[in-house]
Enzyme design. Structure first.
Site, mmCIF file in Angstrom:
data_model
loop_
_atom_site.group_PDB
_atom_site.id
_atom_site.type_symbol
_atom_site.label_atom_id
_atom_site.label_comp_id
_atom_site.label_asym_id
_atom_site.label_seq_id
_atom_site.Cartn_x
_atom_site.Cartn_y
_atom_site.Cartn_z
ATOM 1 N N LYS A 1 40.514 -2.636 -4.609
ATOM 2 C CA LYS A 1 40.714 -2.574 -6.180
ATOM 3 C C LYS A 1 41.507 -3.475 -6.900
ATOM 4 C CE LYS A 1 43.235 1.673 -3.866
ATOM 5 N NZ LYS A 1 43.862 2.879 -4.090
ATOM 6 N N ASN B 1 47.521 -0.711 -4.396
ATOM 7 C CA ASN B 1 47.860 -1.631 -2.827
ATOM 8 C C ASN B 1 46.399 -1.211 -2.307
ATOM 9 O OD1 ASN B 1 46.360 0.996 -2.809
ATOM 10 N ND2 ASN B 1 47.327 2.335 -1.693
ATOM 11 N N HIS C 1 40.919 0.850 -1.456
ATOM 12 C CA HIS C 1 40.702 2.660 -1.243
ATOM 13 C C HIS C 1 39.576 2.370 0.464
ATOM 14 C CE1 HIS C 1 39.160 6.492 -1.240
ATOM 15 N NE2 HIS C 1 38.215 5.223 -0.734
ATOM 16 N N TYR D 1 38.775 10.606 -8.435
ATOM 17 C CA TYR D 1 39.450 10.811 -7.687
ATOM 18 C C TYR D 1 39.936 12.120 -8.034
ATOM 19 C CZ TYR D 1 40.825 5.976 -6.079
ATOM 20 O OH TYR D 1 41.753 5.261 -5.334
ATOM 21 N N GLU E 1 31.129 9.862 -1.070
ATOM 22 C CA GLU E 1 32.262 8.556 -1.711
ATOM 23 C C GLU E 1 30.163 7.430 -2.186
ATOM 24 O OE1 GLU E 1 36.930 8.956 -0.755
ATOM 25 O OE2 GLU E 1 35.754 7.515 -0.311
HETATM 26 P P1 RTP Z 1 43.193 5.647 -0.312
HETATM 27 O O1 RTP Z 1 42.613 7.174 -0.945
HETATM 28 O O2 RTP Z 1 42.631 5.327 -1.624
HETATM 29 O O3 RTP Z 1 42.236 4.979 0.664
HETATM 30 O O4 RTP Z 1 44.498 5.515 -0.440
HETATM 31 P P2 RTP Z 1 45.278 6.876 0.984
HETATM 32 O O5 RTP Z 1 44.321 7.659 1.680
HETATM 33 O O6 RTP Z 1 46.176 5.902 1.626
HETATM 34 O O7 RTP Z 1 46.452 7.668 -0.158
HETATM 35 P P3 RTP Z 1 45.556 8.859 -1.112
HETATM 36 O O8 RTP Z 1 46.901 9.828 -1.163
HETATM 37 O O9 RTP Z 1 44.613 9.050 -0.952
HETATM 38 O O10 RTP Z 1 45.796 8.148 -2.294
HETATM 39 C C1 RTP Z 1 45.304 7.786 -3.669
HETATM 40 C C2 RTP Z 1 45.428 6.787 -4.275
HETATM 41 O O11 RTP Z 1 46.689 6.599 -4.846
HETATM 42 C C3 RTP Z 1 47.962 6.247 -5.163
HETATM 43 N N1 RTP Z 1 48.901 6.788 -5.033
HETATM 44 N N2 RTP Z 1 49.419 6.641 -5.705
HETATM 45 N N3 RTP Z 1 52.800 6.612 -7.447
HETATM 46 C C4 RTP Z 1 51.975 7.557 -6.463
HETATM 47 O O12 RTP Z 1 53.358 7.648 -5.619
HETATM 48 C C5 RTP Z 1 51.013 7.044 -5.589
HETATM 49 N N4 RTP Z 1 50.334 7.780 -4.218
HETATM 50 C C6 RTP Z 1 49.436 7.686 -4.058
HETATM 51 C C7 RTP Z 1 46.952 5.436 -4.200
HETATM 52 O O13 RTP Z 1 46.429 3.535 -4.609
HETATM 53 C C8 RTP Z 1 46.068 5.520 -3.597
HETATM 54 O O14 RTP Z 1 45.329 4.873 -2.262
HETATM 55 MG MG MG Z 2 42.268 8.971 -0.069
#
Ligand code: RTP
Ligand code: MG
Length: 140
Positions: A11, A114, A117, A51, A128
């Site tokens: 990222k 973070n 992804h 997204y 994807e």
């Molecule tokens: P990713 O999809 O990016 O691998 O991450 P993940 O499954 O661990 O997290 P996900 O819940 O799918 O969220 C996608 C991305 O959105 C951002 N995020 N921001 N501000 C917030 O509360 C928040 N929560 C999630 C993060 O960049 C996350 O990786």
């Molecule tokens: Mg995710």
């Protein structure tokens, strides 16, 4: 267990700090092989499309802003049980909750910035990968 593929994004917070190599090394050390890679600047349309599942979440607008704020490196990774292997080395979404030795514990700045992804299922990995790569760009 079978060799499978997953999709990864390094990222903008990580590319900005010149961590492409360091992140990739952690992926490789975890038993994943980079079989396709390109550095792109995501368009707003690409970020919103990628997204789309998070469209209704409160952080959607900010997330799109962040993901288009600088270059990203999109990658296809291959390995035994690649989706889980990658999720394990990434660590929890929020770096405060991520285990020692994970990419997010090591490098992430915040729950949003973070660093990486990774696809969360084989089915989403295929979707994807197809979103960013043609099959002839992937060399296993
Ligand atoms: P990713 O999809 O990016 O691998 O991450 P993940 O499954 O661990 O997290 P996900 O819940 O799918 O969220 C996608 C991305 O959105 C951002 N995020 N921001 N501000 C917030 O509360 C928040 N929560 C999630 C993060 O960049 C996350 O990786
Ligand atoms: Mg995710």
């Amino acid at each position: 267990m079978a060799v499978t593929r997953t999709f990864s994004i390094i990222k903008p917070d990580a590319t900005r700090r010149n961590l492409t190599g360091a992140v990739t090394k952690m992926l490789e050390d975890a038993g994943l092989r980079v079989v396709a890679s390109k550095r792109i600047r995501m368009t707003r349309e690409q970020a919103e499309g990628f997204y789309a599942v998070h469209k209704e979440r409160p952080f959607f607008g900010e997330l799109v802003e962040f993901m288009t704020s600088g270059p990203v490196v999109v990658q296809v990774l291959e390995g035994v049980d690649a989706v889980k292997r990658n999720r394990d080395v990434m660590g929890a979404t929020n770096p405060a909750d991520a285990a020692e030795g994970t990419i997010r514990k090591t490098f992430a700045e915040s729950i949003e910035a973070n660093s990486v992804h990774g696809s969360d299922s084989d089915e989403n990995a295929k979707i994807e990968i197809d979103f960013f790569f043609d099959e002839d760009e992937i060399v296993g």
